[in-house]
Write a protein that holds these residues in place. Structure first.
Motif, short mmCIF file in Angstrom:
data_model
loop_
_atom_site.label_atom_id
_atom_site.label_comp_id
_atom_site.label_asym_id
_atom_site.label_seq_id
_atom_site.Cartn_x
_atom_site.Cartn_y
_atom_site.Cartn_z
N ASP A 50 55.12 84.16 84.73
CA ASP A 50 54.23 83.55 85.72
C ASP A 50 53.46 82.34 85.19
OD1 ASP A 50 52.28 84.84 84.25
OD2 ASP A 50 51.48 86.02 85.90
N THR A 51 53.56 82.07 83.89
CA THR A 51 52.99 80.82 83.38
C THR A 51 54.10 79.82 83.03
OG1 THR A 51 52.84 81.92 81.23
CG2 THR A 51 50.79 81.73 82.50
N VAL A 52 55.32 80.12 83.47
CA VAL A 52 56.43 79.19 83.18
C VAL A 52 57.16 78.74 84.46
CG1 VAL A 52 58.58 78.84 81.89
CG2 VAL A 52 56.76 80.22 80.89
N THR A 53 57.67 79.69 85.25
CA THR A 53 58.58 79.24 86.31
C THR A 53 58.18 79.65 87.72
OG1 THR A 53 60.38 79.43 84.71
CG2 THR A 53 61.01 79.01 86.98
N GLU A 54 57.74 78.63 88.49
CA GLU A 54 57.73 78.72 89.94
C GLU A 54 58.57 77.54 90.42
OE1 GLU A 54 53.58 79.28 90.96
OE2 GLU A 54 53.75 81.43 90.57
N HIS A 55 58.46 77.17 91.71
CA HIS A 55 59.46 76.22 92.22
C HIS A 55 59.45 74.87 91.51
CE1 HIS A 55 56.05 74.95 94.74
NE2 HIS A 55 56.70 73.82 94.90
N ILE A 56 58.29 74.40 91.05
CA ILE A 56 58.26 73.03 90.47
C ILE A 56 59.07 73.00 89.17
CG2 ILE A 56 56.75 71.19 89.58
CD1 ILE A 56 54.62 72.19 91.54
N MET A 57 58.89 74.03 88.33
CA MET A 57 59.69 74.11 87.10
C MET A 57 61.17 74.29 87.43
SD MET A 57 59.71 74.11 83.79
CE MET A 57 58.08 74.47 83.14
N ALA A 58 61.45 75.16 88.40
CA ALA A 58 62.86 75.44 88.73
C ALA A 58 63.55 74.18 89.25
CB ALA A 58 62.94 76.56 89.76
N ILE A 59 62.83 73.37 90.02
CA ILE A 59 63.42 72.13 90.55
C ILE A 59 63.69 71.16 89.38
CG2 ILE A 59 62.85 70.04 91.89
CD1 ILE A 59 61.41 71.97 93.89
N ALA A 60 62.73 71.05 88.47
CA ALA A 60 62.90 70.12 87.33
C ALA A 60 64.09 70.54 86.46
CB ALA A 60 61.63 70.09 86.49
N LEU A 61 64.20 71.85 86.19
CA LEU A 61 65.30 72.32 85.34
C LEU A 61 66.65 72.12 86.02
CD1 LEU A 61 65.53 73.95 82.55
CD2 LEU A 61 63.29 73.31 83.30
N ALA A 62 66.72 72.44 87.33
CA ALA A 62 67.99 72.29 88.04
C ALA A 62 68.38 70.81 88.13
CB ALA A 62 67.91 72.92 89.42
N LYS A 63 67.39 69.93 88.33
CA LYS A 63 67.71 68.50 88.39
C LYS A 63 68.24 68.01 87.05
CE LYS A 63 64.88 66.85 92.21
NZ LYS A 63 63.63 66.21 92.61
N ILE A 365 45.06 72.76 84.41
CA ILE A 365 44.74 72.26 83.06
C ILE A 365 43.30 72.66 82.74
CG2 ILE A 365 44.35 70.17 81.70
CD1 ILE A 365 46.75 68.94 83.11
N ILE A 366 43.12 73.20 81.55
CA ILE A 366 41.78 73.59 81.11
C ILE A 366 41.39 72.64 79.97
CG2 ILE A 366 40.47 75.46 79.99
CD1 ILE A 366 42.88 77.27 81.12
N THR A 367 40.19 72.04 80.06
CA THR A 367 39.79 71.12 78.99
C THR A 367 38.74 71.78 78.11
OG1 THR A 367 40.19 69.32 80.52
CG2 THR A 367 38.98 68.76 78.53
N LYS A 368 39.01 71.79 76.80
CA LYS A 368 38.06 72.39 75.84
C LYS A 368 37.88 71.38 74.72
CE LYS A 368 38.16 76.71 73.96
NZ LYS A 368 38.88 77.88 73.48
N GLU A 369 36.64 70.99 74.49
CA GLU A 369 36.35 69.99 73.46
C GLU A 369 37.30 68.79 73.55
OE1 GLU A 369 36.42 72.37 69.98
OE2 GLU A 369 34.62 73.45 70.58
N ASN A 370 37.42 68.27 74.76
CA ASN A 370 38.23 67.08 75.03
C ASN A 370 39.73 67.24 74.82
OD1 ASN A 370 36.22 65.44 75.96
ND2 ASN A 370 35.60 64.88 73.87
N ILE A 371 40.18 68.46 74.65
CA ILE A 371 41.63 68.66 74.53
C ILE A 371 42.09 69.46 75.76
CG2 ILE A 371 43.49 69.65 73.11
CD1 ILE A 371 41.69 69.18 70.70
N ASN A 372 43.23 69.04 76.33
CA ASN A 372 43.74 69.71 77.54
C ASN A 372 44.71 70.83 77.17
OD1 ASN A 372 42.31 68.03 79.19
ND2 ASN A 372 43.99 66.57 79.45
N TYR A 373 44.56 71.94 77.89
CA TYR A 373 45.42 73.10 77.65
C TYR A 373 45.91 73.65 78.98
CZ TYR A 373 42.93 73.31 73.15
OH TYR A 373 42.40 73.03 71.93
N LYS A 374 46.97 74.49 78.88
CA LYS A 374 47.35 75.36 79.99
C LYS A 374 47.54 76.75 79.41
CE LYS A 374 49.50 73.36 83.94
NZ LYS A 374 50.73 72.93 84.62
N PHE A 375 47.49 77.72 80.27
CA PHE A 375 47.53 79.10 79.86
C PHE A 375 48.98 79.56 79.69
CE2 PHE A 375 46.06 83.56 80.82
CZ PHE A 375 45.27 83.64 79.70
#
Ligand code: XMP
Length: 463
Positions: A50-63, A365-375
């Motif tokens: 659930d932190t990797v593949t929903e439709h946006i990722m699936a579309i990018a990979l298939a393209k 996107i989560i920003t911590k001490e000016n660095i961007n992250y995702k879960f």
């Protein structure tokens, strides 16, 4: 008690170069088969997490020529809706084109054309198709009271639903038409194909497409109470394949579910296993591809928690060559791992953590001490487990739960396309070193040398 043998993983080995006739990375063909029926242009699949593949990722990979697998940690309706979004992304068929009645005035038609930004309309008499009208038929007409039926083309070339992309292109080319309405036996309009959509689709010549020109996508199910209902709903939504996603693919129930889903006529991938026995067990149940990997994943805790697993490179070597497709799942952190997994015999490679933290992965996107992250989290982590009971019908007993997955913040990486290209760059380079113009030769020519600690240091691998 017995100790069977030593086993190796990616950083324990290097591929041995060969004298090569393959002089350029651009000369190589990276196509493969996910299952015997599903061809991919690149051997990359994104994890059903659930932190990797929903439709946006699936579309990018298939393209890009691979495929994404939608996770199952949501309601059946949500998973189905993610599949549908991928299937609609590049649909050559407009299911519900804007239509116009034959008695509509040209004035009204002009208004509609401007409002909807559409230049041509199928013309209907009740539900039946009786003509087609395009801008060149009406743009110079001065009498706004004239009717659509006075100016429309009456001899419309049509086809039927289910026509393939190639057939549609053939008809449009031969008849020099830009719109191809689809009708049923009674002459009722069921959709329309436009040359513009066909051209757009051709732009993604490497994309993974089904027989109707739509992007390929997989759905996933577990072995819990809703697995059959979920599988049927995914098949109805036209998922191209179903992944029976179980951490322990050796369970009898995993093979039982494979048998059950195969009866529905779906292409089925199942796992995870790490040995030949596990592969043969699922093969006997009728699986089309076996997912290989117990514990190599970046967010996996199975090895430290249960003490069970098998180093991934040896596992792939043992699982390949059993006359069933295999997907290597987990532990890929750099392009060299990807090349070695394919060289060892994998038909495709599943990626989780490396594709997390990208634009295309779910989450903010989560920003911590000016660095961007995702879960990024393992699907057997505490929070994934407790969230599951909120989003699905499964009950969660947190007290008695020992997590086998971690949760981390991953530095934001931008688009996944860049990562896919880096992985492929490594694979293409390895293919030239191994005198392999395609992946079949790459596997045939692959020989590994085992590294000492000094060899690993020299190879810049951590020891
Ligand atoms: P990578 O290394 O690509 O691995 O991040 C992705 C794969 O890890 C598996 N996975 C898990 N394994 N506990 C586990 O033992 C977990 O919580 C967990 N979640 C995912 C899964 O096979 C995935 O494709």
């Amino acid at each position: 008690m017995k100790i069977i043998k030593d086993a190796l993983t990616f950083d324990d080995v290097l591929l041995i170069p060969k004298v090569s006739k393959v002089n350029s990375r651009w000369q190589v063909d990276t196509s493969t088969y996910l299952t015997d029926k599903i061809k991919l242009n690149i051997p990359l699949v994104s994890s059903n997490m659930d932190t990797v593949t929903e439709h946006i990722m699936a579309i990018a990979l298939a393209k890009a020529g691979g495929a994404g697998i939608i996770h199952r940690f949501n309601s059946i309706e949500n998973e189905v809706s993610e599949i549908i979004k991928v299937k609609r992304e590049q649909n050559i068929v407009i299911e519900k084109p804007y239509v116009i009645g034959k008695e509509t005035s040209i004035g009204k038609l002009r208004e509609m054309s401007l409002e909807k930004k559409v230049s041509s309309f199928p013309v209907l008499d009740r539900e039946k198709l009786v003509g087609i009208i395009t801008r060149r038929d009406f743009e110079f007409e001065e009498d706004m009271n004239k009717k659509v039926e006075d100016l429309m083309t009456k001899d419309v070339i049509t086809s039927h639903k289910g026509i393939s992309l190639e057939e549609a292109k053939g008809i449009m080319r031969k008849n020099k038409i830009e719109k191809l309405p689809l009708v049923d036996r009674e002459g009722r309009l069921t959709g329309m194909i436009t040359s513009r959509d066909v051209k757009l689709l051709d732009g993604y010549s490497k994309a993974s497409k089904d027989k109707n020109g739509r992007l390929v996508v997989g759905g996933s199910i577990g072995i819990g109470s809703d697995h059959l209902e979920r599988a049927k709903a995914l098949i109805d939504a036209e998922a191209d394949f179903i992944v029976v996603d179980v951490a322990n693919g050796y369970l009898e129930k995993t093979a039982d579910v494979v048998r059950e889903i195969k009866k529905l006529g779906a292409e089925v991938i199942a796992g995870n296993v790490a040995t030949k026995d596990g592969v043969l067990n699922l093969k006997k149940a009728g699986v089309d591809c076996v997912k290989v990997g117990i514990g190599p994943g970046g967010a996996c805790l199975t090895r430290p928690v249960a003490g069970v697993g098998y180093p991934q490179l040896s596992s792939i070597i043992e699982c390949a060559g059993n006359d069933v497709r295999i997907m290597a799942d987990g532990g890929i952190i750099k392009s060299a791992d990807f090349s070695k997994a394919i060289a060892a015999g994998a038909d495709s490679v599943m990626i989780g953590g490396l594709f997390a933290g990208t634009d295309e992965s779910p989450g903010v996107i989560i920003t911590k001490e000016n660095i961007n992250y995702k879960f990024y989290r393992g699907m057997a982590s505490v929070n994934a487990f407790s969230d599951r009971s909120l989003k699905t019908d499964e009950a969660a007993d947190l007290e008695g739960y020992t997590p086998e997955g971690t949760e981390t913040l991953i530095q934001y990486k931008g688009s996944v396309v860049k990562i896919v290209n880096n992985l492929l760059g490594g694979l293409r380079s390895a293919m030239t070193y191994l005198n392999a113009a395609n992946l079949k030769d790459f596997k045939k020519n692959a020989e590994f040398v085992v590294l000492t600690e000094a060899g690993k240091r020299e190879s810049k691998y951590k020891i």
